[in-house]
Scaffold this active site. Structure first.
Site, PDB file in Angstrom:
ATOM      1  CG  ASP A 184      -2.098   1.123   1.190  1.00 32.17           C
ATOM      2  OD1 ASP A 184      -1.998   2.029   0.344  1.00 32.17           O
ATOM      3  OD2 ASP A 184      -2.891   0.985   2.037  1.00 32.17           O
ATOM      4  CG  HIS A 186      -1.854   4.727   3.175  1.00 30.78           C
ATOM      5  ND1 HIS A 186      -2.955   5.132   3.276  1.00 30.78           N
ATOM      6  CD2 HIS A 186      -1.450   3.574   3.844  1.00 30.78           C
ATOM      7  CE1 HIS A 186      -3.441   4.529   4.288  1.00 30.78           C
ATOM      8  NE2 HIS A 186      -2.812   3.644   4.520  1.00 30.78           N
ATOM      9  CD  GLU A 210      -4.739  -0.418  -0.891  1.00 27.66           C
ATOM     10  OE1 GLU A 210      -5.557   0.348  -0.197  1.00 27.66           O
ATOM     11  OE2 GLU A 210      -4.617  -1.620  -0.968  1.00 27.66           O
ATOM     12  CD  GLU A 236      -7.586   3.570   0.950  1.00 29.92           C
ATOM     13  OE1 GLU A 236      -7.302   4.439   2.094  1.00 29.92           O
ATOM     14  OE2 GLU A 236      -6.793   2.644   0.632  1.00 29.92           O
ATOM     15  CG  HIS A 285     -10.245   0.774   2.051  1.00 28.47           C
ATOM     16  ND1 HIS A 285     -10.881   1.717   2.789  1.00 28.47           N
ATOM     17  CD2 HIS A 285      -8.883   0.869   2.302  1.00 28.47           C
ATOM     18  CE1 HIS A 285     -10.069   2.263   3.672  1.00 28.47           C
ATOM     19  NE2 HIS A 285      -8.858   1.648   3.352  1.00 28.47           N
TER      20      HIS A 285
END
Length: 382
Positions: A184, A186, A210, A236, A285
């Site tokens: 991830d 982020h 991700e 997400e 998510h």
């Protein structure tokens, strides 16, 4: 009667917002409208939207969704979409209980009997990664997700890039070739950093990369896709089919809408169908509570292009309560060989401990996202 009589909200630890909808006949549906760090604001939006629902037939779910999302000149965004999500989940829960069937049966019936889940591991140091992944493997999980890094410079140093690669290498070593690790980003990486590090991760074969760039830079996701053979995922912080369309067209492999943010079961089901047109898999998510998780699973049991489900048992955010603490029966959400078996009870398939929820709401919570800064004092992306 299935007319809606009452809408209530509950702000409960560790950082969740539950929605309770009751009909005149006493059927109760639960939803989750958690918006991490902004749930108090969403709570107000839920109660505003409830004005459109009180006295109306709870079973007109699509009609309610249309009115709640399009009945105002100003619409969209995480606050409104999260409020709609919680109410929508609760209405589906009521519908399932009314008809005596799990929600996935109302969505066309099951296409699978179990859903693979993955757990989250943090650990900025390789030793922590090793220990935390080992714990997840011992718990029976066959897949994990880890942060690529903490805060990152706009043009990362060699040491920063090497640290990312080293942690993923440790994860692969612990997991072996039969388990998966997703990485991830982020949204903390610039496009330049992603281009440099993504090819370096390919030998470790991540399950997917991700959110490599922040959602407002979704127009750059195609550049990420083109720089690596690793599947790219995002979603997400995208809240509608319209927001997903450009990233689907750009070539992502995995769509990750959040059922507590992206319009609930009604909209995520449509996002899944749109994703199927682009040969994209769905992996919702969900670092949230039991209601959001149950809603995700109900969609998954009825969705052909469903890949895997995130869940947050043991995640570091869970201070003061764990995922199953508000469930009267924890059995439906128990993991067996890294999977959740098909939920069979009516509605969302779980039974909420209302007394525990009401008690927790009296304590409430005020969870906020952390604020990071670089060594020079400038703001860092979370």
């Amino acid at each position: 009667m299935t007319k809606i009589a009452k809408v209530e909200t509950f702000l409960v630890a560790p950082r969740w917002l539950f929605v309770r909808v009751e009909t005149e006949s006493g059927i109760v549906g639960w939803g989750e409208a958690t918006c991490e760090g902004r749930s108090e604001t969403v709570r107000t939006a839920v109660h505003q939207l409830s004005e459109l629902l009180i006295g109306r037939d709870a079973l007109r779910i699509e009609d309610h969704w249309q009115v709640m999302t399009k009945g105002s000149f100003y619409r969209g965004g995480p606050i409104l979409a999260s409020a709609v999500s919680g109410l929508d989940q609760a209405l589906w829960d009521i519908a399932g209980k009314h008809y005596g069937a799990p929600v996935h049966q109302l969505l066309g019936g099951p296409v699978r009997d179990k859903i693979r889940v993955y757990g989250w591991v943090g650990g900025d140091e390789p030793a922590e990664i090793r220990d935390q992944i080992s714990a997840q493997v011992e718990a029976g999980l066959t897949a994990v997700k880890m942060n690529a890094s903490g805060r990152m410079g706009a043009l990362a140093s060699v040491a920063e890039l090497d640290a990312v690669v080293q942690r993923v290498a440790v994860a692969r070593e612990v997991l072996g070739d039969d388990r998966d690790v997703a990485v991830d980003f982020h949204g903390r990486f610039t496009l330049a950093n992603v281009r440099r590090v993504a090819p370096l991760l390919e030998p470790y074969r991540p399950f997917f990369l991700e959110e490599p760039v922040v959602p407002e830079n979704s127009h750059l996701i195609g550049e990420v896709v083109r720089c690596t053979t690793t599947p790219v995922s995002t979603g997400e912080r995208l809240y509608s089919r319209q927001e997903f369309l450009p990233v689907l067209q750009a070539g992502i492999a995995v769509a990750q809408p959040d059922l507590a943010h992206a319009g609930g079961i009604t909209e995520v089901r449509k996002i899944a169908t749109l994703a199927e047109v682009y040969d994209v898999q769905l992996a919702p998510h969900c670092p949230l509570g039991p209601i959001a998780l149950a809603a995700c699973l109900q969609v998954g049991f009825a969705t052909p292009n469903f890949l895997i489900q995130e869940q947050s048992v043991g995640i570091h955010y869970n201070q003061g309560a764990e995922v199953l603490d508000y469930c009267l029966d924890k059995t439906p959400l128990t993991f067996v060989d890294g999977c959740v078996q098909r939920l069979t009870a009516p509605g969302l398939g779980i039974e909420i401990d209302e007394h525990a929820v009401r008690t927790a709401d009296k304590r409430g919570h005020a969870w906020r996202s952390p604020t990071w800064r670089h060594p020079d004092g400038s703001f860092a992306e979370w």
